[in-house]
Design a protein around this motif. Structure first.
Motif, PDB file in Angstrom:
ATOM      1  N   THR B 103       0.752  -1.276   0.134  1.00  0.00           N
ATOM      2  CA  THR B 103       0.121   0.078  -0.047  1.00  0.00           C
ATOM      3  C   THR B 103       0.919   1.255  -0.147  1.00  0.00           C
ATOM      4  O   THR B 103       1.917   1.344   0.856  1.00  0.00           O
ATOM      5  CB  THR B 103      -0.934   0.042   1.238  1.00  0.00           C
ATOM      6  OG1 THR B 103      -1.680  -1.197   1.286  1.00  0.00           O
ATOM      7  CG2 THR B 103      -2.116   1.079   1.193  1.00  0.00           C
ATOM      8  N   GLU B 104       0.596   2.081  -0.841  1.00  0.00           N
ATOM      9  CA  GLU B 104       1.295   3.258  -0.827  1.00  0.00           C
ATOM     10  C   GLU B 104       0.564   4.600  -0.599  1.00  0.00           C
ATOM     11  O   GLU B 104      -0.503   4.805  -0.929  1.00  0.00           O
ATOM     12  CB  GLU B 104       1.703   3.579  -2.502  1.00  0.00           C
ATOM     13  CG  GLU B 104       2.862   4.737  -2.570  1.00  0.00           C
ATOM     14  CD  GLU B 104       3.329   4.990  -4.005  1.00  0.00           C
ATOM     15  OE1 GLU B 104       4.427   4.580  -4.169  1.00  0.00           O
ATOM     16  OE2 GLU B 104       2.591   5.605  -4.890  1.00  0.00           O
ATOM     17  N   ALA B 106       0.494   8.437  -1.036  1.00  0.00           N
ATOM     18  CA  ALA B 106       1.360   9.487  -1.717  1.00  0.00           C
ATOM     19  C   ALA B 106       0.672  10.973  -1.208  1.00  0.00           C
ATOM     20  O   ALA B 106      -0.434  11.118  -0.785  1.00  0.00           O
ATOM     21  CB  ALA B 106       1.081   9.462  -2.906  1.00  0.00           C
ATOM     22  N   LYS B 113       1.898  12.106   5.911  1.00  0.00           N
ATOM     23  CA  LYS B 113       2.153  10.734   5.455  1.00  0.00           C
ATOM     24  C   LYS B 113       2.753   9.772   6.594  1.00  0.00           C
ATOM     25  O   LYS B 113       2.567   9.019   7.053  1.00  0.00           O
ATOM     26  CB  LYS B 113       3.125  10.787   4.079  1.00  0.00           C
ATOM     27  CG  LYS B 113       2.723  11.435   3.022  1.00  0.00           C
ATOM     28  CD  LYS B 113       3.600  11.338   1.799  1.00  0.00           C
ATOM     29  CE  LYS B 113       5.145  12.006   1.895  1.00  0.00           C
ATOM     30  NZ  LYS B 113       4.706  13.495   1.940  1.00  0.00           N
ATOM     31  N   ASP B 205       9.375   4.621   5.041  1.00  0.00           N
ATOM     32  CA  ASP B 205       9.085   5.948   4.720  1.00  0.00           C
ATOM     33  C   ASP B 205      10.370   6.776   4.553  1.00  0.00           C
ATOM     34  O   ASP B 205      11.205   6.909   5.597  1.00  0.00           O
ATOM     35  CB  ASP B 205       8.480   6.247   6.283  1.00  0.00           C
ATOM     36  CG  ASP B 205       7.912   8.000   6.261  1.00  0.00           C
ATOM     37  OD1 ASP B 205       7.952   8.395   5.255  1.00  0.00           O
ATOM     38  OD2 ASP B 205       7.984   8.495   7.211  1.00  0.00           O
ATOM     39  N   ASN B 206      10.692   7.139   3.480  1.00  0.00           N
ATOM     40  CA  ASN B 206       9.765   7.340   2.335  1.00  0.00           C
ATOM     41  C   ASN B 206      10.832   6.568   1.114  1.00  0.00           C
ATOM     42  O   ASN B 206      11.912   6.805   1.218  1.00  0.00           O
ATOM     43  CB  ASN B 206       9.510   8.851   2.078  1.00  0.00           C
ATOM     44  CG  ASN B 206       9.405   9.442   1.012  1.00  0.00           C
ATOM     45  OD1 ASN B 206       9.568   8.970  -0.084  1.00  0.00           O
ATOM     46  ND2 ASN B 206       8.507  10.447   1.135  1.00  0.00           N
ATOM     47  N   ILE B 246       4.142   1.799   2.329  1.00  0.00           N
ATOM     48  CA  ILE B 246       5.232   2.748   1.803  1.00  0.00           C
ATOM     49  C   ILE B 246       4.921   4.268   1.534  1.00  0.00           C
ATOM     50  O   ILE B 246       3.730   4.319   1.353  1.00  0.00           O
ATOM     51  CB  ILE B 246       5.856   2.394   0.591  1.00  0.00           C
ATOM     52  CG1 ILE B 246       5.043   2.228  -0.757  1.00  0.00           C
ATOM     53  CG2 ILE B 246       6.614   1.070   0.842  1.00  0.00           C
ATOM     54  CD1 ILE B 246       5.741   1.923  -1.981  1.00  0.00           C
ATOM     55  N   THR B 247       5.572   5.232   1.633  1.00  0.00           N
ATOM     56  CA  THR B 247       5.158   6.563   1.463  1.00  0.00           C
ATOM     57  C   THR B 247       5.966   7.005   0.286  1.00  0.00           C
ATOM     58  O   THR B 247       7.090   6.760  -0.167  1.00  0.00           O
ATOM     59  CB  THR B 247       5.464   7.717   2.504  1.00  0.00           C
ATOM     60  OG1 THR B 247       6.728   7.750   2.925  1.00  0.00           O
ATOM     61  CG2 THR B 247       4.756   7.133   4.004  1.00  0.00           C
ATOM     62  N   ASN B 248       5.012   7.948  -0.453  1.00  0.00           N
ATOM     63  CA  ASN B 248       5.916   8.480  -1.661  1.00  0.00           C
ATOM     64  C   ASN B 248       5.444   9.968  -1.741  1.00  0.00           C
ATOM     65  O   ASN B 248       4.348  10.397  -1.364  1.00  0.00           O
ATOM     66  CB  ASN B 248       5.366   7.794  -2.793  1.00  0.00           C
ATOM     67  CG  ASN B 248       6.076   7.985  -4.128  1.00  0.00           C
ATOM     68  OD1 ASN B 248       6.934   8.786  -4.370  1.00  0.00           O
ATOM     69  ND2 ASN B 248       5.870   7.486  -5.227  1.00  0.00           N
ATOM     70  N   TRP B 263       7.213   3.224 -11.630  1.00  0.00           N
ATOM     71  CA  TRP B 263       6.884   3.103 -10.356  1.00  0.00           C
ATOM     72  C   TRP B 263       5.568   3.025 -10.125  1.00  0.00           C
ATOM     73  O   TRP B 263       4.861   2.367  -8.977  1.00  0.00           O
ATOM     74  CB  TRP B 263       7.311   4.202  -9.396  1.00  0.00           C
ATOM     75  CG  TRP B 263       7.071   4.011  -7.866  1.00  0.00           C
ATOM     76  CD1 TRP B 263       6.137   4.313  -7.155  1.00  0.00           C
ATOM     77  CD2 TRP B 263       7.958   2.984  -7.116  1.00  0.00           C
ATOM     78  NE1 TRP B 263       6.320   3.753  -5.731  1.00  0.00           N
ATOM     79  CE2 TRP B 263       7.353   2.821  -5.890  1.00  0.00           C
ATOM     80  CE3 TRP B 263       8.997   1.994  -7.240  1.00  0.00           C
ATOM     81  CZ2 TRP B 263       7.720   2.062  -4.836  1.00  0.00           C
ATOM     82  CZ3 TRP B 263       9.570   1.284  -6.181  1.00  0.00           C
ATOM     83  CH2 TRP B 263       9.036   1.259  -4.995  1.00  0.00           C
ATOM     84  N   PRO B 267       2.635  -0.424  -6.564  1.00  0.00           N
ATOM     85  CA  PRO B 267       1.778  -0.693  -5.568  1.00  0.00           C
ATOM     86  C   PRO B 267       0.439  -1.388  -5.858  1.00  0.00           C
ATOM     87  O   PRO B 267       0.053  -1.126  -6.883  1.00  0.00           O
ATOM     88  CB  PRO B 267       1.612   0.521  -4.814  1.00  0.00           C
ATOM     89  CG  PRO B 267       2.128   1.642  -5.434  1.00  0.00           C
ATOM     90  CD  PRO B 267       2.571   0.935  -6.840  1.00  0.00           C
ATOM     91  N   ARG B 270      -2.955   2.321  -3.705  1.00  0.00           N
ATOM     92  CA  ARG B 270      -2.416   3.881  -3.716  1.00  0.00           C
ATOM     93  C   ARG B 270      -3.458   4.773  -2.877  1.00  0.00           C
ATOM     94  O   ARG B 270      -4.593   4.885  -3.411  1.00  0.00           O
ATOM     95  CB  ARG B 270      -1.935   4.265  -4.559  1.00  0.00           C
ATOM     96  CG  ARG B 270      -1.562   5.845  -4.665  1.00  0.00           C
ATOM     97  CD  ARG B 270      -0.685   6.235  -5.864  1.00  0.00           C
ATOM     98  NE  ARG B 270       0.433   5.472  -6.266  1.00  0.00           N
ATOM     99  CZ  ARG B 270       0.737   5.249  -7.298  1.00  0.00           C
ATOM    100  NH1 ARG B 270      -0.308   5.098  -8.375  1.00  0.00           N
ATOM    101  NH2 ARG B 270       1.884   4.292  -7.490  1.00  0.00           N
TER     102      ARG B 270
END
Lengths: 270, 320
Positions: B103-104, B106, B113, B205-206, B246-248, B263, B267, B270
């Motif tokens: 899971t992202e 953003a 975030k 992160d991140n 993850i964070t973006n 990219w 995921p 998102r």
């Protein structure tokens, strides 16, 4: 001259379940055997969802308990290189599709218990493989011979997606050697076993028109090796429509130009 | 790509290996794509031996097919849905973070975030009593914040216990991150450490801050590393039934997720966070699912509004 065993001969020549009638809005009478179909599109355009839709049509039978489902009663080999395949999602799609066939709720409730075991029996017709590199994919495809020989109900092979290892190969110096072999192997599998191939390819590279002509902007970026693009007979391009939630599907070789949306119960064509 | 080496099977002796090398066959890949009868001619190794080697190589390096029914029954028992600590986002995500998925989150800088990661961290460690591994690439992790969030939920006595279920690693570049992920996999397959046997959530992160430095310049290598990282995270999630969060960052003024086309496919799910002011001028956060493999599009268009309100026990709201 290569020799083959009796079982191989049967697997090769025996009739596999037909795919006629699968998604008429895309394939007309149905996808042809020995043919590779590519679904190309950007992120979130429903390529994988479309494959799920095909899987459910393939593994469902034509008729169940006097209900006309219109499935193909065929086995499917699904190769997941993207690590995104969700079996629960597939089971849910099957259930929703079956629910939609009942006329009223009372009729449906009487079948609820059967439905669970029926869905399980359908899932038996799916073989799932996961691959983590192009070498792994190549060797797995070569070993598919054994699976195809032993099961004459497999009519369809699906790969989601063929472009997963593109950058990995490009940067590790393998470049196209594995992809060329993969293409050749797929080609011989299709020819020998008379199956249909569906693959997805993600738009991970921006398309540039080489001649600099802006008017004829290409729909797709053919970034894979030449062998791959020659191997693909029909390419379906998925284009998201900005103003609606619909996705347009275009296939030039089949003269298809249609649109669909992803609803609660799967894919719906207009 | 694996080299053909002596000892892989009884037929693959020193002499056979040398003979194959003479014929230009060094790796398993090169071996399996060749026709066996041709190879007999070229290498002089007997047909029977080559067939035996081929069988072993195919069995060794190919993936094993699983029947759909088996996958289904094991999925029913192994998939868990982890609460994020923010009920409105749980509803949006169809229950929370799914194990086996990437899971992202953003959003622009300071949209919350990291706070969201903390919130997930706390709710998994506190409420579900499972372990969390936090991989921090930009130095934003503070244990005090976690303790604060737990305290704000009136669970002060649980702080110590909950924090023992959280492990933290500072990684400064992509290579350290990849190394760390490899280590996690090793621990998970050994199952000797109690922490890893109850590990259900891995947070990075991140991702953008380790990927940016390798992109550009010789562009291609960066893209390779990026695909590699994406694949590794997904394999970790799927093979060990772990939720990976993850964070973006976002690019072009919040319109798109950063890191480009390659990219964007990575995921499973998102979640997009954005900031705005409501009618009364108070800042609020909008959360929106922009990519999901289990929802229809109508559902993904809904947004959850998170208020910055010190009075609510919603940890994301308290201190964002």
């Amino acid at each position: 001259m290569t020799s083959e065993t009796g079982a191989q001969l049967l697997a090769r020549l025996g009739s596999r379940p037909s795919m006629n009638g699968l998604e008429p809005s895309l394939f007309g009478a149905g996808p042809e055997t020995k043919t590779a179909y590519e679904l190309y599109g950007e992120e979130g355009t429903g390529k994988s969802e479309m494959l799920m839709n095909f899987v459910s049509s393939c593994i469902l039978p034509d008729v169940w308990n006097d209900l006309k489902i219109g499935g193909h009663n065929a086995c499917v080999v699904f190769i997941d290189t993207d690590y995104k395949f969700s079996i629960l999602h597939l089971a849910l799609l099957l259930e929703k599709r079956l629910r939609g066939l009942f006329k009223d709720d009372s009729e449906m409730n009487s079948c609820m218990e059967d439905m669970e075991s029926f869905i399980k029996s359908c899932l038996k017709r799916l073989q799932l493989l996961r691959c983590n590199s192009s070498s792994n994919l190549l060797i797995t495809l070569i070993s598919l011979e054994n699976i195809l020989n032993s099961n004459s109900d497999i009519s369809v092979l699906m790969i989601d997606s063929i472009s997963s290892f593109y950058w990995l190969d490009k940067c590790s110096g393998v470049d196209n050697t594995n992809m060329n072999s993969i293409t050749a192997t797929l080609n011989s599998l299709l020819d020998t076993y008379h199956i249909v191939l569906f693959v997805t390819r993600a738009a991970i590279v921006k398309h540039k028109s080489k001649d600099g002509d802006r008017h004829t902007e290409a729909l797709t970026a053919d970034y894979m090796c030449h062998a791959w693009h020659n191997f693909i007979k029909h390419q379906y391009v998925f284009i998201p429509l900005a103003d609606s939630r619909e996705v347009k599907v275009v296939c030039q070789t089949q003269n298809v130009n249609t649109r669909f949306s992803v609803s609660d119960s799967g894919i719906k064509f207009k | 790509m694996s080299a053909l080496r002596v000892g892989l099977c009884s037929a693959l002796t020193d002499t056979v290996c040398d003979a194959l090398r003479q014929a230009g066959i060094r790796t398993a890949n090169e071996f399996v794509i060749k026709d066996v009868e041709d190879l007999v001619q070229k290498s002089g190794v007997s047909y029977k031996d080559l067939q035996a080697i081929r069988r072993v190589v195919l069995a060794q390096y190919s993936s094993f097919p699983q029947c759909g029914l088996e996958v289904y029954t094991s999925a029913l028992t192994s998939i868990a849905i982890l609460p994020t600590g923010c009920p409105s986002i749980d509803t949006l995500l169809d229950g929370g973070l799914y194990t086996g998925e990437l899971t992202e989150i953003a959003g622009q800088t300071a949209v919350g975030k990291t706070q969201f990661c903390f919130s997930c961290c706390v709710s998994v460690a506190c409420d579900t009593k499972q372990s969390v591994l936090y991989l921090d690439t930009c130095g934003s992790f503070t244990a005090e914040r976690l303790a604060d969030i737990i305290t704000a939920q009136d669970k002060e006595q649980e702080v110590d216990e909950a924090l023992t279920r959280v492990r933290y690693h500072r990684v400064s570049d992509i290579f350290q991150l990849l190394e760390r992920l490899e280590e996690i996999k090793l621990h998970l397959s050994k199952q000797t450490d109690q922490f890893y046997s109850s590990l259900k959530l891995v947070i990075v992160d991140n991702v953008a801050s380790v990927l940016y430095p390798v992109l550009g310049g010789r562009h291609m290598d960066g893209l390779g590393l990026m695909s590699h990282l994406g694949l590794k995270l997904k394999i970790l999630a799927v093979d060990f039934s772990i939720a990976v969060l993850i964070t973006n960052n976002v690019a072009s003024e919040g319109a798109r997720v950063s890191l480009g086309k390659t990219w964007s496919h990575v995921p499973h799910t998102r979640l997009f966070l954005s900031r705005r002011h409501d009618v009364e001028g108070r800042p609020v956060r909008d959360a929106k699912v922009v990519k999901s493999n289990k929802m229809d599009q109508a559902k993904t268009e809904k947004t959850a509004v998170i208020r910055q309100d010190v009075q609510t026990p919603d940890p994301l709201s308290i201190l964002s």
